[in-house]
Each structure stands twice: as structure tokens, then as C-alpha cells.
Design an enzyme around this catalytic site. Sequence first.
Site, PDB file in Angstrom:
ATOM      1  N   VAL A  21       0.824  -1.208   0.000  1.00 29.70           N
ATOM      2  CA  VAL A  21       0.000   0.000   0.000  1.00 29.70           C
ATOM      3  C   VAL A  21       0.859   1.260   0.000  1.00 29.70           C
ATOM      4  CG1 VAL A  21      -1.994  -1.089   1.125  1.00 29.70           C
ATOM      5  CG2 VAL A  21      -0.264   0.076   2.524  1.00 29.70           C
ATOM      6  N   GLU A  22       0.182   2.368  -0.320  1.00 27.08           N
ATOM      7  CA  GLU A  22       0.881   3.647  -0.438  1.00 27.08           C
ATOM      8  C   GLU A  22       0.501   4.571   0.729  1.00 27.08           C
ATOM      9  OE1 GLU A  22      -1.055   6.737  -3.619  1.00 27.08           O
ATOM     10  OE2 GLU A  22       0.172   5.110  -4.435  1.00 27.08           O
ATOM     11  N   THR A  23      -0.697   4.340   1.276  1.00 22.93           N
ATOM     12  CA  THR A  23      -1.214   5.215   2.327  1.00 22.93           C
ATOM     13  C   THR A  23      -1.778   4.388   3.476  1.00 22.93           C
ATOM     14  OG1 THR A  23      -1.818   6.920   0.721  1.00 22.93           O
ATOM     15  CG2 THR A  23      -2.988   6.978   2.826  1.00 22.93           C
ATOM     16  N   ARG A  55       2.341   7.563   2.978  1.00 19.93           N
ATOM     17  CA  ARG A  55       1.511   8.698   3.394  1.00 19.93           C
ATOM     18  C   ARG A  55       0.694   8.256   4.599  1.00 19.93           C
ATOM     19  NH1 ARG A  55      -1.180   9.417  -0.871  1.00 19.93           N
ATOM     20  NH2 ARG A  55      -0.244  11.251  -1.761  1.00 19.93           N
ATOM     21  N   GLN A 242      -5.013   1.263  -2.806  1.00 27.01           N
ATOM     22  CA  GLN A 242      -3.644   1.520  -2.339  1.00 27.01           C
ATOM     23  C   GLN A 242      -3.611   1.998  -0.888  1.00 27.01           C
ATOM     24  OE1 GLN A 242      -0.511   1.421  -4.027  1.00 27.01           O
ATOM     25  NE2 GLN A 242      -1.745   0.016  -5.257  1.00 27.01           N
TER      26      GLN A 242
END
Length: 302
Positions: A21-23, A55, A242
Site C-alpha cells: 500500500v501507499e497510504t 503517506r 492503495q
Amino acid sequence: RSVMAAAAAKLKDADALIDSVETFIFDCDGVIWKGDKLIDGVPETLDLLRSKGKRLVFVTNNSTKSRKQYGKKFETLGLSVDEEEIFASSFAAAAYLQSIDFPKDKKVYVIGEEGIQKELELAGFQYLGGPTDGDKKIELKPGYYMEHDKDVGAVVVGFDRYFNYYKVQYGTLCIRENPGCLFIATNRDAVTHLTDAQEWAGGGSMVGAILGSTKQEPLVVGKPSTFMMDYLAKKFGITTSQICMVGDRLDTDILFGQNGGCKTLLVLSGVTSLQTLQSPDNSIQPDFYTNQISDFLTLKAA
Ligand code: PLP
Ligand code: CA
């Protein structure tokens, strides 16, 4: 009968989840802190995630504070979190009104605490009500008629320790008699944990009073409604697949993540026990569960 969701898996490989994942969206109470006490290992965990370029976003259903006041709370707890990374349901109420271009010449009647007032003010909306209406009494003498402001175009209801019958009647009159007046709830949590000694009636109880008298369903802006998720996805340009939503509560946090199409992680550091998660009465199954977020520091694939 609905098909049973796949049972939550115990988190074993934190790095695999982090890499996927990004966040991360973190719920606050029960994940970052409990009341005024920081949960063990949180600063190190947030540092690790930031060092990996993730993030971080913090979402709370507690509308009693503004994001600026939450910024101070994070700071007091020794966490460096920017107020721009915090999305409380008080902020969500103001953001919702902005998203529908709520007219600046209309007013908002607030049944709730300071957080909602501060966010409305920052967004440039006129409001009345709030904690000070907690002192108002109704004189029940014959022929008594309560006036209300015909310019109120929205009633925002959140957790309110100064709740009383005056507010119920005032909010009800606005919703019932002002054409098109909106009924907005910051959240509908049944219980909160003001002290750890017992469960306390939550914001859902104030919302329920207005629902009871108006027979109108509120528009909810806090978790598990999709409003904040859509708002965040748009603001940061994130695809929700994400995102990993991390929370301690099934019917708000985990449902919020699932409604948004995110990955979900339940932590057992708050209100949900492993027994509740695994009970046949529970139909909300996160993708993963673990004891607390500091497990990110230690859970490595074998
Ligand atoms: N509402 C109130 C009034 C609370 O006190 C709390 C938790 O302390 C909550 C909601 C839930 O907050 P969160 O979404 O951060 O778990
Ligand atoms: Ca929580």
C-alpha cells in the site's frame, strides 16, 4: 442468508502489507492513543512508515475537537503530525457543507461541542447553538412558543456533553419547518470510552434524539460513511485499493475501509477483543488483525 466473509487472517508479514500500500489511514482512539495516553510503540511505528515513504492520514469520529486542537494533542503526546494530515468528523461536517456549496448567507445550528464550531468558522460558515445552548431552559407556561431562526439551512449533530431538551426542540423545528434544512451527523457511534471504567453513550445518542422527533435519517459524514474516503482519495489523488485502513472498531473503522475498497487491519489495542472478532454474531471481517500497530516493527516473514 448472506455468504460469510472470509475470516480475518492474523497478520504475520507486516512488510508485505506495508509494501502493498501507499497510504495508511489510522483511526485515533484505540490505535494511536487511549483517551489521553499514547499507545506503546506508536512513535517508532509512524517513523518507520514515514521512512518507507508512506503517506499517513489520521481519521477520528470524535467531533469535540477541531483538527488544530488535535494537532496540539498529537504534539503533546510527542508525535509530529501536521494538522493537514488529521481528518476529524468535525472537519468532515464543514468539508461536506463546502462540497455542496452550502450558502454562506444560511446558518448552521450546532448540537455538539467546540470542534464543530471551530471548523465551521474556519470554513466561513455562520452558525448558532453549540455548548452555550446547554444553559438554555424552556419555560413551560401556557401558550409558550419557541421561535427559531428561519435562515438555518443545516443542523449538525455530534457528541455533546451539554445536550438538553432546548437543543432537541430547536434542531427539530429547523429541520421540520425550514424548507430543505439538512440533518447532518458527524458520527453515530453508539458508545464511547470517556473513561475506561465503563462504556458511555456516544454521539449516536444525540443523533438518535433528532431522528426520533423528525423521523428523518441523518446524512453521516464520519466513519463508516464514504464521504471522508471519497474526500481523501480526491484530495491526495489516491486509489483506494492503495490504502490500508487501520482501526480498532468493526462497525466504524473496518466498515469504512471496506466501503471504500481499501485493505483493512483491525488492531486489538482498543474496543474490539479477539473473542468479538471471532464471534459467530460478527459479520465484519477485516483482511488482517494484530494486537497493536507497533507489531509493524516486529512481524517479519519467517
Ligand atoms: N466520539 C467521542 C465523543 C469519543 O470520545 C471517541 C473516542 O474517544 C470517539 C468518538 C471515537 O474516536 P475514534 O474514531 O478516534 O476512535
Ligand atoms: Ca477507534
